[in-house]
Motif scaffolding. Structure first.
Motif, PDB file in Angstrom:
ATOM      1  N   LEU A 120      -2.455  73.957  55.504  1.00 17.35           N
ATOM      2  CA  LEU A 120      -3.690  73.777  54.744  1.00 17.35           C
ATOM      3  C   LEU A 120      -4.210  75.149  54.341  1.00 17.35           C
ATOM      4  O   LEU A 120      -4.095  76.115  55.098  1.00 17.35           O
ATOM      5  N   SER A 121      -4.771  75.246  53.157  1.00 17.33           N
ATOM      6  CA  SER A 121      -5.309  76.521  52.710  1.00 17.33           C
ATOM      7  C   SER A 121      -6.311  76.328  51.585  1.00 17.33           C
ATOM      8  O   SER A 121      -6.141  75.453  50.736  1.00 17.33           O
ATOM      9  N   GLU A 122      -7.343  77.161  51.591  1.00 21.18           N
ATOM     10  CA  GLU A 122      -8.290  77.184  50.478  1.00 21.18           C
ATOM     11  C   GLU A 122      -7.658  77.803  49.241  1.00 21.18           C
ATOM     12  O   GLU A 122      -8.211  77.704  48.145  1.00 21.18           O
ATOM     13  N   ASP A 123      -6.495  78.448  49.405  1.00 26.11           N
ATOM     14  CA  ASP A 123      -5.807  79.057  48.267  1.00 26.11           C
ATOM     15  C   ASP A 123      -5.044  78.045  47.435  1.00 26.11           C
ATOM     16  O   ASP A 123      -4.552  78.371  46.350  1.00 26.11           O
ATOM     17  N   LEU A 124      -4.907  76.806  47.936  1.00 26.73           N
ATOM     18  CA  LEU A 124      -4.202  75.766  47.199  1.00 26.73           C
ATOM     19  C   LEU A 124      -5.183  74.932  46.381  1.00 26.73           C
ATOM     20  O   LEU A 124      -6.284  74.626  46.849  1.00 26.73           O
ATOM     21  N   PRO A 125      -4.820  74.519  45.183  1.00 30.17           N
ATOM     22  CA  PRO A 125      -5.717  73.693  44.367  1.00 30.17           C
ATOM     23  C   PRO A 125      -5.848  72.291  44.952  1.00 30.17           C
ATOM     24  O   PRO A 125      -4.982  71.851  45.730  1.00 30.17           O
TER      25      PRO A 125
ATOM     26  N   VAL B  46       2.896  72.512  44.968  1.00 29.28           N
ATOM     27  CA  VAL B  46       1.815  72.765  44.018  1.00 29.28           C
ATOM     28  C   VAL B  46       1.677  74.273  43.831  1.00 29.28           C
ATOM     29  O   VAL B  46       2.004  75.047  44.730  1.00 29.28           O
ATOM     30  N   PRO B  47       1.230  74.723  42.683  1.00 31.51           N
ATOM     31  CA  PRO B  47       1.066  76.166  42.458  1.00 31.51           C
ATOM     32  C   PRO B  47      -0.139  76.714  43.205  1.00 31.51           C
ATOM     33  O   PRO B  47      -1.125  76.008  43.429  1.00 31.51           O
ATOM     34  N   PHE B  48      -0.056  77.956  43.604  1.00 33.90           N
ATOM     35  CA  PHE B  48      -1.185  78.620  44.252  1.00 33.90           C
ATOM     36  C   PHE B  48      -2.225  79.009  43.212  1.00 33.90           C
ATOM     37  O   PHE B  48      -1.905  79.197  42.040  1.00 33.90           O
TER      38      PHE B  48
ATOM     39  N   VAL C  46      10.913  94.379  41.178  1.00 29.12           N
ATOM     40  CA  VAL C  46       9.591  94.083  41.719  1.00 29.12           C
ATOM     41  C   VAL C  46       9.465  92.580  41.898  1.00 29.12           C
ATOM     42  O   VAL C  46       9.820  91.799  41.005  1.00 29.12           O
ATOM     43  N   LEU C  47       8.975  92.145  43.052  1.00 24.79           N
ATOM     44  CA  LEU C  47       8.708  90.738  43.322  1.00 24.79           C
ATOM     45  C   LEU C  47       7.213  90.490  43.239  1.00 24.79           C
ATOM     46  O   LEU C  47       6.412  91.312  43.700  1.00 24.79           O
ATOM     47  N   LEU C  48       6.841  89.345  42.679  1.00 23.92           N
ATOM     48  CA  LEU C  48       5.436  88.975  42.564  1.00 23.92           C
ATOM     49  C   LEU C  48       5.213  87.587  43.140  1.00 23.92           C
ATOM     50  O   LEU C  48       6.157  86.812  43.308  1.00 23.92           O
ATOM     51  N   GLY C  49       3.971  87.276  43.448  1.00 19.49           N
ATOM     52  CA  GLY C  49       3.627  85.918  43.834  1.00 19.49           C
ATOM     53  C   GLY C  49       3.687  85.644  45.323  1.00 19.49           C
ATOM     54  O   GLY C  49       3.714  86.553  46.163  1.00 19.49           O
ATOM     55  N   ALA C  50       3.743  84.360  45.639  1.00 22.58           N
ATOM     56  CA  ALA C  50       3.696  83.924  47.033  1.00 22.58           C
ATOM     57  C   ALA C  50       4.871  84.462  47.834  1.00 22.58           C
ATOM     58  O   ALA C  50       4.731  84.831  49.012  1.00 22.58           O
TER      59      ALA C  50
END
Length: 272
Positions: A75-80, A111-113, A181-185
């Motif tokens: 669970l996270s507040e970062d998820l929509p 789901v996307p962050f 370079v890596l980006l994202g989660a």
């Protein structure tokens, strides 16, 4: 980091809830003592929604093929605020599965962050991994390339990793990219590995952002299974790849005909 609701089994501690500032790992109906029944710690594979859906395709396929059991969720507040359901059954969008037989944990987020807001979530999940003495953490990612098209040749598989597992990973035709370079989660997870006693690695393959890449996912899954010695079948993913190729060819032909015959009529789902 706050730990609570622990169940104890001699020296084994299994956290039912492992909590960060705005995220938590919840373990349900599972005895983490099973991790100790193997000589080696479990392999941890993490798949996110991204370019070509490579991470989610690999994760879903492993869950099905290895008959993995869901042991918890994140669970996270970062998820929509998105809820999923399959065949009418509601599912957490960020789930954790485990195969006792092959000693593999798979975490899948479908789901996307929210953009740029997954640091606490990655820290919480990696702290949970450390708590359970996990060592190798594998992330999966598609490399955005709009010029990439599915072909009859196997797509290349690249990997970058910490020195502790780099030699093990760079086998069986896996390519080490010179720089990048890596980006994202995935980058957030790997940064947490770098900051802790976790061996982080990422497997990458080119993917067009416009459509899924089951072919690239199949090749990545093949490489990981050969390196970590567990069985998989590629038939389903390669068939999906063939279907997408066929649909893309039909779409190209349909588009060409449109210019000479008038407005484009509704075309069936590219990914059906």
């Amino acid at each position: 980091m706050i730990e609570k609701k622990e169940q104890k089994d001699e020296k084994i501690i299994c956290s039912a809830i492992f909590e960060g500032k705005s995220s938590r790992v919840v373990i349900t109906d599972f005895d983490c003592a099973v991790f100790k029944s193997h000589d080696n710690p479990p392999l941890f594979i993490i798949g996110f929604t991204g370019v070509g859906l490579v991470g989610t395709i690999v994760s879903n396929e492993l869950i099905v093929q290895l008959k993995m059991k869901q042991i918890g969720y994140v669970l996270s507040e970062d998820l929509p605020p998105i809820t999923l359901f399959y065949e009418g059954i509601l599912k957490h969008p960020f789930r954790i599965y485990y195969s006792t037989e092959y000693n593999i944990i798979v975490s899948i987020c479908e789901v996307p962050f929210n953009p740029g807001s997954y640091i606490d979530l990655s820290r919480t999940l990696m702290d949970w991994a450390l708590h359970n003495e996990i060592q190798d953490v594998i992330c999966l990612q598609g490399m955005a390339d709009e010029s990439y098209h599915l072909s009859d040749k196997k797509p290349p598989v690249y990997a970058a990793a910490e020195r502790e597992i780099l030699d093990k990973i760079l086998t069986l035709g896996v390519i080490r990219p010179p720089s990048g370079v890596l980006l994202g989660a995935e980058a957030a997870m790997l940064n947490e590995c770098l900051n802790n006693k976790l061996n982080g690695a990422v497997f990458l393959t080119p993917a067009n952002p416009k459509y899924p890449n089951p072919e690239g996912a199949a090749i990545i899954m093949e490489k990981i299974s050969e390196i970590y010695k567990f069985p998989i079948k590629l038939d389903t993913l390669l068939k999906q790849s063939a279907d997408i190729k066929k649909n893309l060819a039909e779409l190209a032909q349909h588009t060409t005909e449109m210019h000479s015959q008038g407005p484009l009529k509704p075309f069936r789902d590219l990914y059906a």
